[in-house]
Motif scaffolding. Structure first.
Motif, PDB file in Angstrom:
ATOM      1  N   GLU A 230       0.791  -1.088   0.157  1.00  0.00           N
ATOM      2  CA  GLU A 230       0.013  -0.176  -0.108  1.00  0.00           C
ATOM      3  C   GLU A 230       1.344   1.405   0.006  1.00  0.00           C
ATOM      4  OE1 GLU A 230      -0.523  -0.156   4.580  1.00  0.00           O
ATOM      5  OE2 GLU A 230      -1.787  -0.135   3.585  1.00  0.00           O
ATOM      6  N   TRP A 231       0.275   2.511  -0.520  1.00  0.00           N
ATOM      7  CA  TRP A 231       0.732   3.638  -0.232  1.00  0.00           C
ATOM      8  C   TRP A 231       1.049   3.818   1.131  1.00  0.00           C
ATOM      9  CZ3 TRP A 231       0.141   8.426   1.143  1.00  0.00           C
ATOM     10  CH2 TRP A 231       0.775   9.523   0.500  1.00  0.00           C
ATOM     11  N   GLY A 232       2.390   5.017   1.200  1.00  0.00           N
ATOM     12  CA  GLY A 232       2.440   5.422   2.826  1.00  0.00           C
ATOM     13  C   GLY A 232       3.395   4.762   3.513  1.00  0.00           C
ATOM     14  N   VAL A 233       3.697   3.215   3.141  1.00  0.00           N
ATOM     15  CA  VAL A 233       5.006   2.816   3.974  1.00  0.00           C
ATOM     16  C   VAL A 233       6.564   3.267   3.253  1.00  0.00           C
ATOM     17  CG1 VAL A 233       3.636   0.533   3.263  1.00  0.00           C
ATOM     18  CG2 VAL A 233       4.940   0.798   2.109  1.00  0.00           C
TER      19      VAL A 233
ATOM     20  N   PRO B  96       5.119  10.674   1.922  1.00  0.00           N
ATOM     21  CA  PRO B  96       4.223  10.595   2.599  1.00  0.00           C
ATOM     22  C   PRO B  96       4.156  11.804   4.027  1.00  0.00           C
ATOM     23  CG  PRO B  96       3.818   8.905   1.781  1.00  0.00           C
ATOM     24  CD  PRO B  96       5.034   9.312   1.875  1.00  0.00           C
ATOM     25  N   THR B  97       3.488  12.389   4.137  1.00  0.00           N
ATOM     26  CA  THR B  97       3.882  13.277   5.758  1.00  0.00           C
ATOM     27  C   THR B  97       4.134  12.858   6.963  1.00  0.00           C
ATOM     28  OG1 THR B  97       2.345  15.172   4.197  1.00  0.00           O
ATOM     29  CG2 THR B  97       2.597  15.311   6.821  1.00  0.00           C
ATOM     30  N   LYS B  98       3.406  11.610   7.116  1.00  0.00           N
ATOM     31  CA  LYS B  98       3.254  10.527   8.715  1.00  0.00           C
ATOM     32  C   LYS B  98       4.532  10.321   8.243  1.00  0.00           C
ATOM     33  CE  LYS B  98      -1.479   9.522   8.274  1.00  0.00           C
ATOM     34  NZ  LYS B  98      -2.632   8.273   8.665  1.00  0.00           N
ATOM     35  N   ILE B  99       5.367   9.861   7.031  1.00  0.00           N
ATOM     36  CA  ILE B  99       6.894   9.255   7.435  1.00  0.00           C
ATOM     37  C   ILE B  99       7.901  10.337   7.610  1.00  0.00           C
ATOM     38  CG2 ILE B  99       6.282   7.011   6.464  1.00  0.00           C
ATOM     39  CD1 ILE B  99       8.075   7.158   4.085  1.00  0.00           C
ATOM     40  N   LYS B 100       7.891  11.563   7.478  1.00  0.00           N
ATOM     41  CA  LYS B 100       9.316  12.366   7.884  1.00  0.00           C
ATOM     42  C   LYS B 100       8.640  13.227   8.745  1.00  0.00           C
ATOM     43  CE  LYS B 100      11.030  10.947   3.881  1.00  0.00           C
ATOM     44  NZ  LYS B 100      12.587  10.156   3.849  1.00  0.00           N
TER      45      LYS B 100
END
Length: 470
Positions: A336-339, A364-368
């Motif tokens: 999936e997208w986002g990993v 993705p914002t969540k992993i940076k």
């Protein structure tokens, strides 16, 4: 009489009488042929001594590791393998080396053994070559930025902020262990650590000098005993005012190509030696783990190819539909997208799919990290990673978030203390501008350039968990 460096003697175009040279004995054969090295080149200088006219007590002291001074005549070599040799007229033993105790004897030593002798491993041909390359790369870094009118700044080693928000930091304190003293009584009156990055401070100076860079030690208290991690390492971190993400990617590509090209021009002999070493090392690996390129080919692969730029979303699509992913060959399957991408994914994109260095952007914002500029979709940030063959990510950077309220929102989401970074927020209050930067772990660059499989072998005295010797 003037002392000569071996590199200069071997580059002469004619013989010369009565020269003086110093070095350490590498080998002494047949009581006649002394190979010495002074560190200026990977090549040894052969010195030929007349043992019948030399005191036996002196001959006994010509042992591997001994430091000697030779006065003699530089003549064309009678044997193969070297252009010149020295006919010895006088020899002086400056420092003895007991052959029964000296650990770096002329035989093959494991890298593990040499790490235990880090103070002496520089006497080996391999580490001599690696550290000369490290030196050339270091100078090339400064040369590149200075020619582009960047200003070199020194950011603090001791800091109260965590630039990465990772929390894996070494604490700095003057208080005793096992005490519950108030932190206000500590030396700085607050909790402090060894820096993980000079980025935030460099940003502040970019807001006045325009283009700046740092090149200094950084520290991570990450309990990782791997071939890719060090507790102490050097980071190159440029920060540029008025740069957007595209400008940042342009600079990163130009920078990497320039320093590696300088290396190929300055370190030909060292690279040839390390290339042969790399090829021999590859032969001992299972066929499916061997590199398709030798060391010099990998360096030229980066220097001579344009870097392919793709978005994170495009990268995920390619990886998701790739054969290794569909056949469960990846250790970490892309579903999936986002990993977060792993080294195996990054290397597939570089080595198999595009066959050139790759820059992935808009992660993705969540992993940076909190300081990266949020895109209009509110799902991604203007981050970029440069990917190399053999290792994957070598550079990480981004356009920085210049909007005060957006930055504050991101800090709150990631639980970054505004009070600690009040000065960083001030940069957005007073004359904020779009700006960008990136970071490159210098040891990763040296590791790539030398083909050494363990990062502990590209820094003079590695600092790792349970190891702070020397």
């Amino acid at each position: 009489m003037k002392m000569n460096k071996i590199i200069n003697l071997l580059s002469r175009n004619k013989s010369e009488n009565n020269i003086e040279v110093y070095g350490w004995v590498k080998t002494f054969r047949a009581n006649r042929f002394i190979a010495i090295n002074d560190g200026s080149t990977i090549l040894n200088l052969q010195c030929v001594i007349d043992f019948e006219k030399t005191d036996k007590s002196v001959l006994k002291r010509i042992t591997t590791g001994a430091a000697i001074k030779v006065i003699g005549d530089l003549i064309e070599s009678q044997g193969s393998g070297q252009k010149f040799e020295v006919k010895v007229n006088h020899i002086l033993i400056i420092g003895d080396s007991d052959p029964d105790l000296y650990p770096i004897q002329p035989k093959k030593h494991s890298l593990e053994f040499l790490r235990e002798k880090a103070h002496l491993r520089i006497r080996t041909t391999t580490f001599n070559a690696v550290m000369r390359i490290r030196s050339v790369l270091s100078f090339a870094v400064h040369d590149f930025f200075q020619k582009k009118n960047f200003f070199y700044i020194n950011t603090p080693i001791i800091t109260g902020s965590d630039a990465e928000g990772a929390g894996e930091m070494f604490k700095v304190t003057t208080q005793n262990y096992n005490t519950n003293n108030d932190v206000k009584e500590d030396f700085f009156g607050k909790e402090t650590h060894l820096t993980v990055s000079g980025q935030l401070e460099a940003e502040s100076y970019a807001m006045g000098l325009g283009n700046v860079y740092t090149f200094g030690p950084t520290f991570r208290a990450e309990n990782s005993n791997t071939t890719r991690h060090l507790a102490e390492f050097w980071m190159i971190e440029p920060e540029m005012a008025f740069f957007n993400l595209n400008d940042n990617m342009d600079l990163a590509e130009e920078f990497i190509k320039a320093v590696l090209e300088k290396l190929t021009l300055k370190c030909e002999d060292d690279l040839l030696f390390l290339n042969n070493r790399y090829l021999n090392e590859q032969k001992n690996k299972p066929s499916n783990q061997r590199s398709e390129m030798d060391l010099i080919e990998k360096i030229n692969f980066v220097v001579k190819n344009s870097f392919k730029r793709i978005s994170y979303t495009e990268a995920i699509s390619i990886l998701k539909n790739s054969k290794p992913n569909k056949k469960n060959k990846f250790k970490y399957k892309i579903n999936e997208w986002g990993v977060d991408l792993q080294s195996e994914h990054e290397r597939f994109l570089v080595e198999k799919h595009f066959k050139c260095p790759v820059i992935i952007y808009d992660y993705p914002t969540k992993i940076k990290a909190f300081y990266m500029r949020v895109n209009d979709d509110n799902k991604t940030v203007r981050a970029m990673d440069v990917l190399f063959p053999g290792i994957g990510e070598i550079v990480g950077g981004s356009q920085r978030e210049e909007r005060l309220e957006v930055l504050k929102k991101r800090m709150k989401e990631l639980h970054v203390d505004e009070n600690e970074l009040w000065w960083y927020l001030d940069l957005r209050r007073f004359g904020s501008v779009p700006h960008s930067g990136f970071g490159l772990g210098f040891e990763r660059l040296v590791q790539f350039s030398t083909g050494m499989s363990n990062i502990r072998d590209v820094i003079p005295f590695p600092r790792t968990p349970q190891n702070a010797s020397f």
